[in-house]
Write an enzyme that holds these catalytic residues in place. Structure first.
Site, PDB file in Angstrom:
ATOM      1  N   ASP A   9      26.647  46.428  51.030  1.00  0.00           N
ATOM      2  CA  ASP A   9      26.133  47.038  49.793  1.00  0.00           C
ATOM      3  C   ASP A   9      24.725  46.486  49.616  1.00  0.00           C
ATOM      4  O   ASP A   9      24.541  45.319  49.269  1.00  0.00           O
ATOM      5  CB  ASP A   9      27.036  46.643  48.611  1.00  0.00           C
ATOM      6  CG  ASP A   9      26.435  47.028  47.259  1.00  0.00           C
ATOM      7  OD1 ASP A   9      25.404  47.721  47.236  1.00  0.00           O
ATOM      8  OD2 ASP A   9      27.008  46.622  46.226  1.00  0.00           O
ATOM      9  N   LYS A  71      14.526  48.284  46.608  1.00  0.00           N
ATOM     10  CA  LYS A  71      15.295  49.518  46.838  1.00  0.00           C
ATOM     11  C   LYS A  71      14.642  50.720  46.145  1.00  0.00           C
ATOM     12  O   LYS A  71      14.719  51.844  46.625  1.00  0.00           O
ATOM     13  CB  LYS A  71      16.709  49.307  46.306  1.00  0.00           C
ATOM     14  CG  LYS A  71      17.687  50.404  46.652  1.00  0.00           C
ATOM     15  CD  LYS A  71      19.076  49.932  46.302  1.00  0.00           C
ATOM     16  CE  LYS A  71      20.093  51.039  46.383  1.00  0.00           C
ATOM     17  NZ  LYS A  71      21.431  50.535  46.030  1.00  0.00           N
ATOM     18  N   GLU A 148      27.348  55.215  47.560  1.00  0.00           N
ATOM     19  CA  GLU A 148      27.932  54.096  46.802  1.00  0.00           C
ATOM     20  C   GLU A 148      29.185  54.501  46.003  1.00  0.00           C
ATOM     21  O   GLU A 148      30.194  53.789  46.048  1.00  0.00           O
ATOM     22  CB  GLU A 148      26.879  53.475  45.878  1.00  0.00           C
ATOM     23  CG  GLU A 148      25.870  52.648  46.660  1.00  0.00           C
ATOM     24  CD  GLU A 148      24.589  52.359  45.906  1.00  0.00           C
ATOM     25  OE1 GLU A 148      24.510  52.653  44.695  1.00  0.00           O
ATOM     26  OE2 GLU A 148      23.645  51.841  46.536  1.00  0.00           O
ATOM     27  N   ASP A 171      28.788  53.507  37.381  1.00  0.00           N
ATOM     28  CA  ASP A 171      28.109  52.399  38.066  1.00  0.00           C
ATOM     29  C   ASP A 171      26.861  51.979  37.280  1.00  0.00           C
ATOM     30  O   ASP A 171      25.856  52.690  37.257  1.00  0.00           O
ATOM     31  CB  ASP A 171      27.722  52.876  39.481  1.00  0.00           C
ATOM     32  CG  ASP A 171      27.045  51.784  40.294  1.00  0.00           C
ATOM     33  OD1 ASP A 171      26.708  50.720  39.731  1.00  0.00           O
ATOM     34  OD2 ASP A 171      26.844  52.002  41.502  1.00  0.00           O
TER      35      ASP A 171
END
Ligand code: AMP
Length: 620
Positions: A9, A71, A148, A171
């Site tokens: 992850d 990211k 994800e 999330d």
């Protein structure tokens, strides 16, 4: 045996790596023992490359030598400067991946060259390719780029039977929020809709707390904080936020915060969960909209969703769990640690690719809800046996949680605490598993705060404590075997004790008495309405729970205390009140409720004074 494949992850805030060993998915610890690696890369003052906690710790001191949230830049081609050199985002990501790969190799004692890496569902091709490239630079053959939310759902629903299931992954991480609907049917998983906000997450909550603290500090000391002091406030805010996921209050103490003018300032402040929850209101509202949008885009109704899954560290703040419960009418799954769910799912996919038979990820959860009885509203009536949950069924063990309750009488000297296991809002229908009292409370007006805390461990040991907030006076009990299923005999005994406990405590509502004409029946509705309104006002404003008093907002608590106290008094005298007074009382409660919602304290107190007068005459 086939080559080992790791699941990664690669997160905006933290990254983790998982692997399947003997059919069991394990999260691999980093060199410092922690399971999460902050996704931060830096050059230390000595000129060394540092990744993880060490890099995160130097962010404030050396921002030019530290890179975070890379990211966000993946696939953009924008380079970042680190220690005087320009790097592509995939090169910085590769430094994080290398650290994870090294940890895996050390843990497994063999080289690792293959990986599954997760990305947000809405990553485009350029972003996905940049992620593959980052893997390649780190010496990893990226066999699969996995979404994800799909990974998180796999962590919960691996090896599902062929029946199609629809899961919603909520999330909320440090900097991004994604909500996705995922359908799973056998081995086929698909993201059917997703929504969210690329700039919403725990960092915003830290910022909101820090801004409030800073505003208070500067108001007192006039001036502005220097950069390091600002950073320290953010860190203190994050600490407090994390504590509030478990405790009702967090203490924030920061000494020697330096201002821009060189002055030193100190901060000592308590933050209540309620104040924090209120600060989060606008963020919660955004997540509600995104959840609804996601459902409507997919044409799926809330009740067609089989399970709701929490992903990301910020979902530990209970406001989000409560919001989901309101939207879906049930609690989300939170048994797998939300910040590890994606990594577990990546590990699951890696194991599948290795042809390994994986077991379900087993986590210990409490199958029961634990709480106490309190004074509260049940079917429009105030009673002593309203059940207030503290630890909710489905929580991963060990778990600890605090809630605040309030005394309902002036100078109330003691409180009897009855601990129940069960789900029914009527405590009498749950199982009594312990009782204790806290005595010699200090002389305080009604509304004295009592903090109830419960801690449940894996062995079924339930530690309960009640403490008077103002003095710290505290009483504890330990209930062993709280997770054991009670025998019929024990259940019967519990029922007997409960019946005795509440035998002389019928609802505080005279509405059950015989009413023989239609007009009286109207009165009944009027009073029930008044009470329901009063209690609703509590609920709306502050997620309140009437308790030995009620759980209220710190700032709204005075108003809510007042409205509930008046409702109690009204209950007691309503039968002997003339009809027109009752109607007036109803009107006044409406006015108070409206004023409570708009925060109009002046109007609130005016209506309150009038109702108090009305009740005074009825009582005398
Ligand atoms: P993630 O991106 O999933 O690693 O989540 C990181 C975010 O979760 C950060 O903003 C953390 O401050 C937040 N977080 C971690 N633990 C907790 C906690 N116990 N309560 C509230 N937020 C938390």
């Amino acid at each position: 045996m086939s080559d080992i494949i790791i699941g990664i992850d690669l997160g905006t805030t933290n990254s983790e790596v998982a692997v399947c060993i003997d059919g069991k998915i394990e999260i691999i610890p980093m060199a410092d023992g922690s399971l999460m690696l902050p996704s931060v890369v830096g050059i230390s003052p000595e000129g060394n490359l540092i990744v993880g906690h060490e890099a995160r710790n130097q962010l404030a001191l050396y921002p030019d030598n530290t890179v975070r949230s890379i990211k966000r830049k993946m696939g953009s081609g924008d380079s970042v400067n680190l220690g005087g050199h320009d790097y592509l985002p995939q090169e910085i990501s590769a430094m994080i991946l290398t650290t994870l790969k090294n940890a895996a190799e050390k843990y497994l004692g063999k080289p690792v060259t293959k990986a599954v890496i997760t990305v947000p569902a809405q990553f485009n091709d350029a972003q996905r390719n940049a992620t593959r490239e980052a893997g390649r630079i780190a010496g990893l053959d990226v066999l699969r780029i996995l979404n994800e939310p799909t990974a998180a759902c796999l962590a919960y629903e691996n090896n599902t039977p062929d029946k199609k299931k629809i899961l919603l992954a909520f999330d909320l991480g440090g900097g991004t929020f994604d909500v996705s609907l995922v359908s799973i049917e056998g081995d086929v998983t698909e993201v059917i809709a997703s929504s969210g906000d690329n700039h919403l997450g725990g960092d915003d909550f830290d910022q909101a707390i820090a801004e409030r603290l800073q505003a208070e500090l500067l108001e007192k000391d006039h001036g502005a904080l220097d950069r390091i002091a600002e950073y320290r406030l953010i860190k203190a805010a994050e600490q407090a936020k994390m504590q509030l996921s478990e405790f009702a209050y967090a203490q924030i103490i920061e000494n020697n915060l330096v201002g821009k003018n060189g002055d030193s300032m100190s901060l000592e402040r308590e933050l209540s969960r309620h104040e924090f929850d209120e600060l989060l209101d606008p963020f919660v509202a955004k997540t509600v909209l995104a959840v609804r949008r996601c459902l409507s885009d997919a044409g799926v109704k809330a009740d067609a969703v089989d399970d709701i899954i929490l992903v990301g560290g910020s979902t530990r703040s209970s406001v989000f769990q409560d919001m989901i419960e309101r939207e879906f009418g049930r609690r989300p799954h939170a048994d797998i640690q939300p910040d590890l769910a994606v990594a577990y799912g990546a590990g699951m996919m890696a194991a599948r690719l290795m042809g390994e038979q994986q077991h379900r990820i087993l986590v210990d959860i409490t199958p029961y809800t634990f709480g106490i009885s309190c004074v509260g509203e049940l079917n429009g009536q105030l009673c002593h046996y309203r059940f207030a949950s503290i630890i909710k069924a489905g929580a991963a063990l060990p778990v600890a949680r605090e809630e605040v309750f309030f005394t309902i009488q002036d100078n109330q000297k003691s409180i009897d605490v009855n601990v129940f296991q069960g789900e029914n809002p009527d405590a009498r229908k749950n199982t009594l598993i312990g009782t204790f009292s806290i005595e010699d409370l200090s002389e305080q007006p009604a509304g004295n705060k009592i903090v109830m805390s419960m801690k449940l461990d894996l062995d079924g040991l339930l530690r309960c404590s009640a403490s008077e907030k103002i003095t710290g006076k505290r009483k504890d009990i330990v209930i062993t075997n709280a997770l054991a299923k009670l025998t019929d005999d024990e259940l019967a005994k519990s029922r007997e004790r409960v019946a005795k406990l509440f035998a002389d405590q019928p609802p505080w509502n005279p509405l059950n008495s015989d009413l023989d004409d239609a007009e009286d029946a109207e009165d009944e509705d009027a009073i029930a309405g008044i009470l329901a309104d009063a209690m609703d006002a509590n609920q709306d404003k502050a997620d309140t729970k009437s308790a030995h008093g009620r759980k209220t907002a710190d700032d709204a608590s005075d108003m809510i205390n007042t409205i509930t106290q008046l409702a109690f008094r009204l209950q007691k005298v309503s039968q002997k009140m003339p009809r027109e007074d009752l109607a007036e009382a109803n009107e006044l409660v409406q006015q108070m409720k409206a004023a409570l919602n708009t925060g109009d304290t002046k109007a609130f107190h005016a209506a309150c004074q009038e109702l108090d007068d009305l009740l005074f005459y009825a009582e005398s």
